[in-house]
Design a protein around this motif. Sequence first.
Motif, PDB file in Angstrom:
ATOM      1  N   ILE A   1      81.783  39.806  -5.460  1.00  0.00           N
ATOM      2  CA  ILE A   1      80.785  39.661  -6.397  1.00  0.00           C
ATOM      3  C   ILE A   1      80.103  38.327  -6.418  1.00  0.00           C
ATOM      4  N   GLU A   2      80.475  37.090  -6.156  1.00  0.00           N
ATOM      5  CA  GLU A   2      80.109  35.913  -6.196  1.00  0.00           C
ATOM      6  C   GLU A   2      79.014  35.891  -5.056  1.00  0.00           C
ATOM      7  N   ALA A   3      79.180  36.530  -3.951  1.00  0.00           N
ATOM      8  CA  ALA A   3      78.350  36.426  -2.782  1.00  0.00           C
ATOM      9  C   ALA A   3      77.166  37.159  -3.190  1.00  0.00           C
ATOM     10  N   LEU A   4      77.285  38.342  -3.873  1.00  0.00           N
ATOM     11  CA  LEU A   4      76.205  39.171  -4.274  1.00  0.00           C
ATOM     12  C   LEU A   4      75.256  38.373  -5.218  1.00  0.00           C
ATOM     13  N   ARG A   5      75.937  37.462  -6.081  1.00  0.00           N
ATOM     14  CA  ARG A   5      75.027  36.535  -6.965  1.00  0.00           C
ATOM     15  C   ARG A   5      74.322  35.628  -6.158  1.00  0.00           C
ATOM     16  N   GLN A   6      74.956  35.153  -5.034  1.00  0.00           N
ATOM     17  CA  GLN A   6      74.366  33.995  -4.275  1.00  0.00           C
ATOM     18  C   GLN A   6      72.863  34.703  -3.499  1.00  0.00           C
ATOM     19  N   ALA A   7      73.469  35.915  -2.910  1.00  0.00           N
ATOM     20  CA  ALA A   7      72.559  36.730  -2.170  1.00  0.00           C
ATOM     21  C   ALA A   7      71.089  37.078  -2.877  1.00  0.00           C
TER      22      ALA A   7
END
Length: 213
Positions: free
Chosen positions: A143-149
Amino acid sequence: MNLSIYLVTDDAYFKDRDLVSTIEQAIQGGITALQYRFKNKTSRQMYEELLVLRELTKRYNVELVVNDRVDLALAVSADGVHVGENDLPPDVVRKLVGDKMYIGYSVNSLEKLREVEHLPIDYIGFGSIYETSTKKDYKLVGIEALRQAVKMTSKPIVAIGGITHYRVKEVLSAGAKGIAVVSAILGFEDVKKATEELVSACRSYYREKLYSA
């Protein structure tokens, strides 16, 4: 292009159920888009199924996206085509489809996301957000990578991978413009009810967001 509740088909879930009636139940439950994705069918069989699904999706005003097969997408006048790094490159796909349909592209890392920003694509499928049993060779991004993406690209991101109705709020809060699911709908006998639960979770999130603004 409305990919907010985006159902992706999978061979494993249609061994003992009718394709068209199952999809119609999902449409009645509230999906906004359908991606036709099968790996174990002949081109002729897929074409004939897609013709029926094209009529069905038009009747309900639902988007129809074809996975991988640009030829089939063109043959049935689909709304979109979805490809990945092992398929035809997006610039080649764009030459073939012109402005007749939109193009989606699968990305499974922030590094890959940086590489595709310049491509002629209209949305990005990003995942797997959570652990999933649908794909055996998936890569977990989290989920954190999604926020960054979401912060890294101007293109709308559709999150995929292990998303269920109780995870919808977290995914939408991270900035995803849509949620793509397989088992969260097709993994249930009552497909319409499962879809309605996803739709309800989305509406609850946007209602809360509206009231807190």
